[in-house]
Design an enzyme around this catalytic site. Structure first.
Site, mmCIF file in Angstrom:
data_model
loop_
_atom_site.group_PDB
_atom_site.id
_atom_site.type_symbol
_atom_site.label_atom_id
_atom_site.label_comp_id
_atom_site.label_asym_id
_atom_site.label_seq_id
_atom_site.Cartn_x
_atom_site.Cartn_y
_atom_site.Cartn_z
ATOM 1 C CB SER A 137 -0.837 -0.019 1.278
ATOM 2 O OG SER A 137 -1.429 1.240 1.511
ATOM 3 C CE1 TYR A 150 -3.784 -1.789 5.545
ATOM 4 C CE2 TYR A 150 -3.472 0.481 4.818
ATOM 5 C CZ TYR A 150 -3.704 -0.850 4.526
ATOM 6 O OH TYR A 150 -3.849 -1.247 3.209
#
Ligand code: 8X3
Length: 252
Positions: A137, A150
């Site tokens: 990501s 995250y």
């Protein structure tokens, strides 16, 4: 006649994983779809087979090492592994984030990828030309407020990819990291906000065209079909409206 090359996709029940399975099937791979939700991967495999592709479904929790090892025994040789399973839980600041969320995100994103990669590395090597894709990501590359656990987990996945690439250079396996920015999928933000669809919708508010799962699948399909001597180390892909993790053009 050479056997059809096989591609394993984890987290193939929805979103980027499902779209990637479709793309790789269309590229001529025999796709093996894995996810915890058996019904979903079975339905997608059936749909792909009906369309004339080759697909198999397998129920798998990537955090269950014994199950992953058992799954891996089915492969003597493997062309492509797409480590897509993972996701976000919560958007709390570091000061108040729940350690259980952090632990779970590390477990699914990092340990899950580690489990499947370790288990399938011998088969990827045996193919003589294996490709590992790690879906990280843009959160793997830069922090943002509320990203906390995250961002930490995705940085972990990024380091896994970088380290593995160093360690296996000279073997017949390449390591590709694909780092998407804002992608609107049916589940990512809703899962992050534990079913709160209003909060989930705010993530994309006013953004003309967030990336779709198909956009990301397209970049993965491109990266894995480059000639064997080419390695796409790291591919960052964002919608045009997103200049950084925190700089997003919104028309509100
Ligand atoms: C998803 C991108 O911005 O939600 O991996 O961290 S973001």
């Amino acid at each position: 006649m050479a056997a059809t090359p096989i591609a394993v996709v984890t987290g193939a029940s929805s979103g980027i994983g499902a779209a990637t399975a479709r793309t790789l099937a269309a590229e001529g791979f025999r796709v093996v779809l894995t996810a915890r939700r058996k019904d979903r991967v079975e339905a997608l495999a059936a749909e792909l087979n009906e369309a004339g592709h080759q697909a198999t479904a397998y129920q798998l929790d990537v955090t269950d090492r014994a199950a992953v090892d058992e799954f891996a025994t089915a492969f003597r040789t493997l062309a492509v592994l797409v480590n897509n399973a993972g996701g976000a839980l919560g958007a709390d600041p570091v000061a108040t984030g729940d350690p259980a969320d952090w632990r779970q995100m590390y477990e699914t994103n990092v340990i899950g990828t580690l489990n499947v990669t370790q288990a399938l590395l011998p088969a990827l090597t045996a193919s003589g030309d294996g490709t590992i894709v790690i879906l990280s990501s843009t959160a793997a590359l830069a922090a943002y407020e509320g990203g906390g656990g995250y961002v930490a987990a995705k940085h972990g996945e990024h380091v896994l990819a970088e380290t593995l690439r160093l360690e296996i250079v000279g073997t017949p396996v390449r390591v590709i990291e694909v780092a998407p920015g804002m992608v609107r999928t049916e589940e990512f933000a809703t899962t992050r906000f534990r079913g709160d669809t209003e909060k989930a919708a705010k993530v994309y508010a006013g953004v003309a065209a967030p990336l779709t799962a198909e956009d990301v699948a397209d970049t993965i399909g491109w990266a894995v079909t480059r000639p064997s001597h080419v390695n796409i180390d790291l591919l960052v892909v964002r919608p045009r409206a997103q200049a950084s993790n925190t700089k997003v053009h919104r028309e509100l």
